[in-house]
Design a protein around this motif. Structure first.
Motif, PDB file in Angstrom:
ATOM      1  N   UNK A 100      83.016  13.432 -54.635  1.00 19.53           N
ATOM      2  CA  UNK A 100      82.633  12.067 -54.998  1.00 19.53           C
ATOM      3  C   UNK A 100      83.875  11.224 -55.286  1.00 19.53           C
ATOM      4  N   UNK A 101      84.824  11.780 -56.036  1.00 14.40           N
ATOM      5  CA  UNK A 101      86.058  11.045 -56.322  1.00 14.40           C
ATOM      6  C   UNK A 101      86.838  10.769 -55.039  1.00 14.40           C
ATOM      7  N   UNK A 102      86.843  11.736 -54.137  1.00 12.72           N
ATOM      8  CA  UNK A 102      87.510  11.566 -52.846  1.00 12.72           C
ATOM      9  C   UNK A 102      86.843  10.444 -52.050  1.00 12.72           C
ATOM     10  N   UNK A 103      85.519  10.421 -52.060  1.00 14.74           N
ATOM     11  CA  UNK A 103      84.775   9.376 -51.349  1.00 14.74           C
ATOM     12  C   UNK A 103      85.043   7.999 -51.949  1.00 14.74           C
ATOM     13  N   UNK A 104      84.970   7.911 -53.273  1.00 15.25           N
ATOM     14  CA  UNK A 104      85.188   6.612 -53.924  1.00 15.25           C
ATOM     15  C   UNK A 104      86.616   6.116 -53.729  1.00 15.25           C
ATOM     16  N   UNK A 105      87.559   7.045 -53.727  1.00 13.58           N
ATOM     17  CA  UNK A 105      88.971   6.673 -53.587  1.00 13.58           C
ATOM     18  C   UNK A 105      89.281   6.177 -52.177  1.00 13.58           C
ATOM     19  N   UNK A 106      88.665   6.776 -51.161  1.00 13.86           N
ATOM     20  CA  UNK A 106      89.021   6.457 -49.776  1.00 13.86           C
ATOM     21  C   UNK A 106      87.954   5.662 -49.034  1.00 13.86           C
ATOM     22  N   UNK A 107      86.908   5.223 -49.726  1.00 20.00           N
ATOM     23  CA  UNK A 107      85.822   4.511 -49.052  1.00 20.00           C
ATOM     24  C   UNK A 107      86.307   3.243 -48.355  1.00 20.00           C
ATOM     25  N   UNK A 108      87.130   2.449 -49.025  1.00 21.94           N
ATOM     26  CA  UNK A 108      87.625   1.194 -48.433  1.00 21.94           C
ATOM     27  C   UNK A 108      88.503   1.484 -47.209  1.00 21.94           C
ATOM     28  N   UNK A 109      89.352   2.523 -47.306  1.00 15.74           N
ATOM     29  CA  UNK A 109      90.206   2.887 -46.169  1.00 15.74           C
ATOM     30  C   UNK A 109      89.374   3.319 -44.969  1.00 15.74           C
ATOM     31  N   UNK A 110      88.364   4.144 -45.214  1.00 18.61           N
ATOM     32  CA  UNK A 110      87.525   4.631 -44.119  1.00 18.61           C
ATOM     33  C   UNK A 110      86.762   3.474 -43.481  1.00 18.61           C
ATOM     34  N   UNK A 111      86.254   2.545 -44.302  1.00 25.88           N
ATOM     35  CA  UNK A 111      85.538   1.377 -43.758  1.00 25.88           C
ATOM     36  C   UNK A 111      86.459   0.523 -42.895  1.00 25.88           C
ATOM     37  N   UNK A 112      87.697   0.323 -43.353  1.00 21.97           N
ATOM     38  CA  UNK A 112      88.622  -0.490 -42.555  1.00 21.97           C
ATOM     39  C   UNK A 112      88.993   0.213 -41.246  1.00 21.97           C
ATOM     40  N   UNK A 113      89.156   1.542 -41.290  1.00 23.79           N
ATOM     41  CA  UNK A 113      89.462   2.293 -40.062  1.00 23.79           C
ATOM     42  C   UNK A 113      88.286   2.217 -39.092  1.00 23.79           C
ATOM     43  N   UNK A 114      87.059   2.364 -39.603  1.00 24.75           N
ATOM     44  CA  UNK A 114      85.882   2.281 -38.742  1.00 24.75           C
ATOM     45  C   UNK A 114      85.733   0.891 -38.136  1.00 24.75           C
TER      46      UNK A 114
END
Length: 198
Positions: A100-114
């Motif tokens: 969960x912490x990994x998801x919350x930490x990298x959610x914005x990065x993953x959205x921008x990459x997608x």
């Protein structure tokens, strides 16, 4: 909204309870790099040597974690739904909190990459036309040969102009086909079909 995880995906993530939480965080970093730059077999080999497991196990673990992060970010899953989706895997509370912490930490990065990876189809912007008339040629001496030159400007995609050339019969056929399509789009059958889809 809960994620539906396939059996193959569950098998890929089944390796995670066997490693430490810091290794899971490192797998998350590798998964993010995989999204940004593509796969790197050297990283998998190094991690497999450190953990004493086959390279395929590390690769499947990273790919499973990457898929989990991508699907969660794509559907903008909340924290509660993310944790509920992980309950099916039976990973344990500590590992669920780490993910969960990994998801919350990298959610914005993953959205921008997608968003960078998604392609937008080209759309019509403007049309310029010119009528060219060839008065005569050696083969056809006393006949006018009109041609219509069209420059279609697009937005999105490559954004490059498309230059088309058409003679009058082809242009008339194109106009008739487009009018038929518009007429069909306005028909009652099409409206009923569109309502049933919504």
């Amino acid at each position: 909204m809960l994620l539906s995880l396939s059996e193959e995906h569950r098998q890929h993530l089944a390796f995670l309870p066997q490693v430490d939480g810091s290794v899971v965080a490192e797998f998350g970093r590798i998964a993010l790099e995989f999204l940004r730059r593509g796969a790197s077999p050297k990283i998998y080999e190094g991690a497999a040597r450190k953990l004493g497991v086959p390279v395929e196990t590390v690769q499947h673990g990273v790919e499973g974690l990457m898929f989990l992060m991508m699907e969660s970010a794509k559907h903008k899953i909340s924290e509660v739904d993310f944790l509920d989706s992980l309950l099916v895997l039976g990973l344990g509370d500590d590992l669920n909190q780490t993910l969960l912490q990994l998801y919350l930490q990298h959610r914005a990065d993953v959205c921008s990459i997608l968003q960078q990876l998604s392609c937008s189809p080209p759309a019509y912007c403007d049309l310029h036309w010119r009528l060219d008339v060839q008065l005569a040629s050696r083969g056809v001496r006393q006949q006018l040969i009109p041609r219509l030159m069209l420059s279609l400007q697009r937005t999105g995609g490559t954004g490059a102009d498309v230059v088309l050339q058409a003679d009058p019969p082809t242009l008339l056929h194109l106009v008739c086909t487009l009018e038929d399509a518009l007429h069909a789009a306005r028909s009652g059958r099409t409206r009923r079909f569109a309502r049933s889809i919504k």
